[in-house]
Design an enzyme around this catalytic site. Structure first.
Site, PDB file in Angstrom:
ATOM      1  N   PHE A 128       7.168  -3.180  -1.450  1.00 14.48           N
ATOM      2  CA  PHE A 128       8.005  -2.693  -2.190  1.00 14.48           C
ATOM      3  C   PHE A 128       7.813  -2.605  -3.563  1.00 14.48           C
ATOM      4  CE2 PHE A 128      12.189  -2.892  -4.717  1.00 14.48           C
ATOM      5  CZ  PHE A 128      12.971  -2.068  -4.048  1.00 14.48           C
ATOM      6  N   VAL A 129       8.006  -1.139  -4.011  1.00 18.25           N
ATOM      7  CA  VAL A 129       7.696  -0.776  -5.416  1.00 18.25           C
ATOM      8  C   VAL A 129       9.039  -0.369  -6.101  1.00 18.25           C
ATOM      9  CG1 VAL A 129       6.483   0.941  -6.993  1.00 18.25           C
ATOM     10  CG2 VAL A 129       5.301  -0.035  -4.810  1.00 18.25           C
ATOM     11  N   GLY A 172       1.394   6.249  -6.538  1.00 15.60           N
ATOM     12  CA  GLY A 172       0.227   5.603  -5.993  1.00 15.60           C
ATOM     13  C   GLY A 172       0.194   4.103  -5.806  1.00 15.60           C
ATOM     14  N   PHE A 173       1.194   3.449  -6.172  1.00 11.89           N
ATOM     15  CA  PHE A 173       1.152   1.884  -6.315  1.00 11.89           C
ATOM     16  C   PHE A 173       1.392   1.290  -4.713  1.00 11.89           C
ATOM     17  CE2 PHE A 173       2.785   2.238 -10.828  1.00 11.89           C
ATOM     18  CZ  PHE A 173       1.457   2.232 -11.340  1.00 11.89           C
ATOM     19  N   TYR A 204       2.005   6.741   5.545  1.00 13.53           N
ATOM     20  CA  TYR A 204       1.154   5.555   6.516  1.00 13.53           C
ATOM     21  C   TYR A 204       0.364   6.392   7.529  1.00 13.53           C
ATOM     22  CZ  TYR A 204       3.897   2.086   4.830  1.00 13.53           C
ATOM     23  OH  TYR A 204       4.617   1.096   3.708  1.00 13.53           O
ATOM     24  N   ASN A 263      12.982   6.585   6.673  1.00 14.82           N
ATOM     25  CA  ASN A 263      12.125   6.511   5.315  1.00 14.82           C
ATOM     26  C   ASN A 263      10.673   7.647   5.722  1.00 14.82           C
ATOM     27  OD1 ASN A 263      10.582   5.821   3.071  1.00 14.82           O
ATOM     28  ND2 ASN A 263      10.742   3.736   3.311  1.00 14.82           N
ATOM     29  N   VAL A 264      11.250   8.747   5.415  1.00  9.45           N
ATOM     30  CA  VAL A 264      10.117   9.755   5.947  1.00  9.45           C
ATOM     31  C   VAL A 264       9.071   9.714   5.094  1.00  9.45           C
ATOM     32  CG1 VAL A 264       9.894  12.407   6.076  1.00  9.45           C
ATOM     33  CG2 VAL A 264      11.867  11.150   6.841  1.00  9.45           C
TER      34      VAL A 264
END
Lengths: 212, 212
Positions: B139-140, B148-149, B184, B177-178
């Site tokens: 999670f960010v 990019g985190f 990924y 969560n496209v």
């Protein structure tokens, strides 16, 4: 079904007791667990099963274990089982004896038969801040299917989870295994419909893991 | 895009460095991790997030841990970070400063900001007889997304897996969560199309776990 007359033997199960127990594995069970894993890979048409007796030994029986993995084996016998610590013991009355052509291949050190196993490890349910279990493998050899042994293995894991205060038991099922899916729905398991699982292995894992 | 003339300031990033590092958590990070978990639950419209600071403390910081769970936190600052052991350190040049209205809520003990986390635990890949990792949460916080985190957190876990000789990193993603799914796939992860996940919780778990 043939009708029965008073002259027929109606003590239907005396000759077909199957004494079963679920217990923790011993080192001497490694060859059976190893063969069960390869049988399971065959069932899944998986050609990448590389597990060896040595890797099982070092991950299951090294103390402390590199990571926590639990195995329960399903041990059966047509004779009463000698006393041994167990998770579940149950005697099944079967309509006919089990025809197991591999009885010698899956023989335990005390002459009983290893009919299946379940392999599971702890997870972490972060919304609860508590552990759970993930069942990685649950397998019953073909001769022993549809007799209730899968349920017995599931019960053993669920019992362990409840005893430890764990909040969840989870597992994945390949979608063509309709029998398994129906069984899991019957015992009250929920399917996570809108989640998909990703995995990173081999070169993609190495490449992602490079920091520079 | 506006054209640049020699009179314009072309040192575009001097004022917008974001110093970041991924590191193991400290006890003082528990309030931030706790709040991040509740934020993540909110993101998933989950109403069952019951994790407390106390349950995090007892599962993450008790020695030995009841079950192995790893957390890495993502720490950011607009000033250079004081020296501290880290998994990854990287300076980002951003086109504009991050507008983080919760900077005080997610402040670390040294005045930096906790921007995200990843929580993962070891699995067991039985076809290899070797461990892997499962990422339970990544999670960010909203202010820090698309920079990019997420990739940095993934890299930290993949790096840890490679270092330890683990053979797989796996995780699940909700199908709406496209953005995450695309990311990924970009890093070479495979989706397990024909597998579905079941879970047994609450009364169904208790009921299945009853042996008699």
């Amino acid at each position: 079904m043939a009708s029965m007359t008073p002259t027929e033997n109606t003590t239907k199960s005396d000759d077909h007791h199957l004494y079963t127990r679920i217990r923790a594995p011993k080192k001497s069970d490694i060859p059976s667990i190893h063969k069960l894993l390869h049988k399971m890979a065959e069932f899944h048409n998986a050609t990448n099963c590389q597990v060896t007796e040595s890797s099982l030994n070092s991950t299951l029986f090294t103390n402390p274990q590199p990571t926590p993995v639990n195995v329960f084996v399903l041990e059966v016998s047509s004779s009463p089982l000698p006393l041994h610590p167990s998770i579940i013991e149950k005697t099944f009355d079967l309509p006919r004896p089990v025809n197991d052509s591999e009885v010698l291949i899956f023989q335990s050190e005390i002459g009983t038969t290893i009919a299946g196993f379940v392999l599971f490890y702890p997870t972490y349910c972060s919304f609860f801040g508590k552990p759970g279990f993930r069942i990685q493998d649950l397998f019953v050899r073909e001769s022993y299917r549809s007799l209730g042994f899968g349920e017995l293995l599931m019960k053993a894991v669920a019992n362990e989870a409840v005893k430890l205060g764990y909040v969840k038991v989870e597992w994945s099922v390949v979608d063509w295994n309709v029998g398994a899916t129906k069984f899991y729905e019957k015992i009250g398991a929920c399917v996570l419909e809108d989640w998909k699982t990703f995995e990173l292995t081999n070169d993609a894992l190495f490449s992602c893991g490079k920091l520079h």
